[in-house]
Design an enzyme around this catalytic site. Structure first.
Site, PDB file in Angstrom:
ATOM      1  N   TYR A  57     -12.411  -2.335  -3.901  1.00  0.00           N
ATOM      2  CA  TYR A  57     -12.849  -2.516  -2.508  1.00  0.00           C
ATOM      3  C   TYR A  57     -14.370  -2.555  -2.371  1.00  0.00           C
ATOM      4  CZ  TYR A  57      -8.418  -2.117   0.177  1.00  0.00           C
ATOM      5  OH  TYR A  57      -7.200  -2.331   0.784  1.00  0.00           O
TER       6      TYR A  57
ATOM      7  N   LYS B 167       0.829  -1.215   0.000  1.00  0.00           N
ATOM      8  CA  LYS B 167       0.000   0.000   0.000  1.00  0.00           C
ATOM      9  C   LYS B 167       0.868   1.273   0.000  1.00  0.00           C
ATOM     10  CE  LYS B 167      -4.002  -2.117   2.361  1.00  0.00           C
ATOM     11  NZ  LYS B 167      -4.937  -1.976   3.531  1.00  0.00           N
TER      12      LYS B 167
ATOM     13  N   GLU C 233      -9.366 -10.894  -7.530  1.00  0.00           N
ATOM     14  CA  GLU C 233      -8.409  -9.792  -7.332  1.00  0.00           C
ATOM     15  C   GLU C 233      -7.210  -9.910  -8.286  1.00  0.00           C
ATOM     16  OE1 GLU C 233      -9.618  -8.960  -2.659  1.00  0.00           O
ATOM     17  OE2 GLU C 233      -7.595  -9.667  -3.113  1.00  0.00           O
TER      18      GLU C 233
ATOM     19  N   HIS D 176      -2.103  -5.458   1.588  1.00  0.00           N
ATOM     20  CA  HIS D 176      -3.393  -6.126   1.383  1.00  0.00           C
ATOM     21  C   HIS D 176      -3.109  -7.565   0.976  1.00  0.00           C
ATOM     22  CE1 HIS D 176      -7.394  -7.076  -0.233  1.00  0.00           C
ATOM     23  NE2 HIS D 176      -6.722  -7.694  -1.187  1.00  0.00           N
TER      24      HIS D 176
ATOM     25  N   ASN E  22      -1.868   0.217   6.935  1.00  0.00           N
ATOM     26  CA  ASN E  22      -1.337  -1.049   7.455  1.00  0.00           C
ATOM     27  C   ASN E  22      -0.471  -1.792   6.440  1.00  0.00           C
ATOM     28  OD1 ASN E  22      -3.371  -1.928   5.792  1.00  0.00           O
ATOM     29  ND2 ASN E  22      -4.588  -2.893   7.393  1.00  0.00           N
TER      30      ASN E  22
HETATM   31  P1  ADP Z   1      -7.785  -6.878   5.792  1.00  0.00           P
HETATM   32  O1  ADP Z   1      -6.996  -5.889   4.965  1.00  0.00           O
HETATM   33  O2  ADP Z   1      -7.001  -7.349   6.994  1.00  0.00           O
HETATM   34  O3  ADP Z   1      -8.359  -7.999   4.986  1.00  0.00           O
HETATM   35  P2  ADP Z   1     -10.486  -5.785   5.853  1.00  0.00           P
HETATM   36  O4  ADP Z   1     -10.722  -6.541   4.590  1.00  0.00           O
HETATM   37  O5  ADP Z   1     -11.430  -5.974   6.978  1.00  0.00           O
HETATM   38  O6  ADP Z   1      -9.004  -6.068   6.422  1.00  0.00           O
HETATM   39  O7  ADP Z   1     -10.456  -4.228   5.552  1.00  0.00           O
HETATM   40  C1  ADP Z   1      -9.833  -3.736   4.381  1.00  0.00           C
HETATM   41  C2  ADP Z   1      -8.962  -2.555   4.762  1.00  0.00           C
HETATM   42  O8  ADP Z   1      -9.815  -1.521   5.253  1.00  0.00           O
HETATM   43  C3  ADP Z   1      -7.981  -2.833   5.907  1.00  0.00           C
HETATM   44  O9  ADP Z   1      -6.752  -3.362   5.476  1.00  0.00           O
HETATM   45  C4  ADP Z   1      -7.798  -1.458   6.506  1.00  0.00           C
HETATM   46  O10 ADP Z   1      -6.811  -0.714   5.794  1.00  0.00           O
HETATM   47  C5  ADP Z   1      -9.155  -0.814   6.289  1.00  0.00           C
HETATM   48  N1  ADP Z   1      -9.955  -0.910   7.518  1.00  0.00           N
HETATM   49  C6  ADP Z   1     -10.526  -2.019   8.048  1.00  0.00           C
HETATM   50  N2  ADP Z   1     -11.194  -1.744   9.169  1.00  0.00           N
HETATM   51  C7  ADP Z   1     -11.043  -0.404   9.374  1.00  0.00           C
HETATM   52  C8  ADP Z   1     -11.491   0.515  10.359  1.00  0.00           C
HETATM   53  N3  ADP Z   1     -12.239   0.116  11.391  1.00  0.00           N
HETATM   54  N4  ADP Z   1     -11.135   1.812  10.224  1.00  0.00           N
HETATM   55  C9  ADP Z   1     -10.383   2.235   9.188  1.00  0.00           C
HETATM   56  N5  ADP Z   1      -9.927   1.421   8.206  1.00  0.00           N
HETATM   57  C10 ADP Z   1     -10.238   0.122   8.292  1.00  0.00           C
HETATM   58 MG    MG Z   2      -9.772  -7.967   3.453  1.00  0.00          MG
END
Ligand code: ADP
Ligand code: MG
Length: 136
Positions: free
Chosen positions: A52, A12, A129, A118, A115
């Site tokens: 997304y 990212k 994807e 992805h 973070n």
């Molecule tokens: P992951 O990336 O671990 O699969 P998710 O698919 O639940 O997580 O969410 C997609 C992305 O959305 C996450 O990587 C994160 O960057 C963002 N995200 C998830 N939950 C939150 C939240 N509560 N607040 C802000 N951003 C979030």
């Molecule tokens: Mg996810």
């Protein structure tokens, strides 16, 4: 029995911006995930919204799409035994503060939104994807 899979990984904007591409790629390689294809791209907000769209009902959707389109990213096809779950394990929990030691998000993640990586979460989504970024 062998279970060779492919999964989609994204480095990212927060990690690309901090020059962490090679460090993160090395973690995949050390964990027996081969990088079959890789490209650095800068997507539009509309493309991020499409990528997304499973999250479109979430309160953070708009910020998430703005963020993924805010700077260059690296999209990769990773391949290996149980690549989908292995990649999720190597990445660590969504929120870096809950991520296990030595995971990418623990090492490099800044916050739940920034973070660093992805990774696809299922076989169906991995196929979708990979096609999203690498077909045609
Ligand atoms: P992951 O990336 O671990 O699969 P998710 O698919 O639940 O997580 O969410 C997609 C992305 O959305 C996450 O990587 C994160 O960057 C963002 N995200 C998830 N939950 C939150 C939240 N509560 N607040 C802000 N951003 C979030
Ligand atoms: Mg996810």
């Amino acid at each position: 029995m062998s279970n060779k899979e492919q999964t989609l990984s994204i480095i990212k904007p927060d990690a690309v911006e901090r020059d962490l591409i090679e460090e993160i790629k090395n973690i995949f390689i050390q964990n027996k995930l081969a990088i079959k294809d890789s490209k650095k791209i800068h997507i539009s907000k509309d493309e991020a919204a499409d990528f997304y769209k499973v999250h479109q009902s979430k309160p953070f959707y708009n910020d998430l799409c703005s963020y993924l389109s805010s700077g260059p990213i690296v999209v990769m096809i990773l391949e290996g035994e149980n690549a989908i779950s292995l990649n999720r394990k190597i990445m660590g929990a969504t929120d870096p503060k809950n991520a296990d030691e030595n995971t990418i998000r623990k090492l490099y993640g800044i916050s739940i939104d920034k973070n660093s990586v992805h990774g696809s979460d299922s076989q169906t989504n991995a196929k979708k994807e990979i096609d999203f970024f690498f077909k045609n």
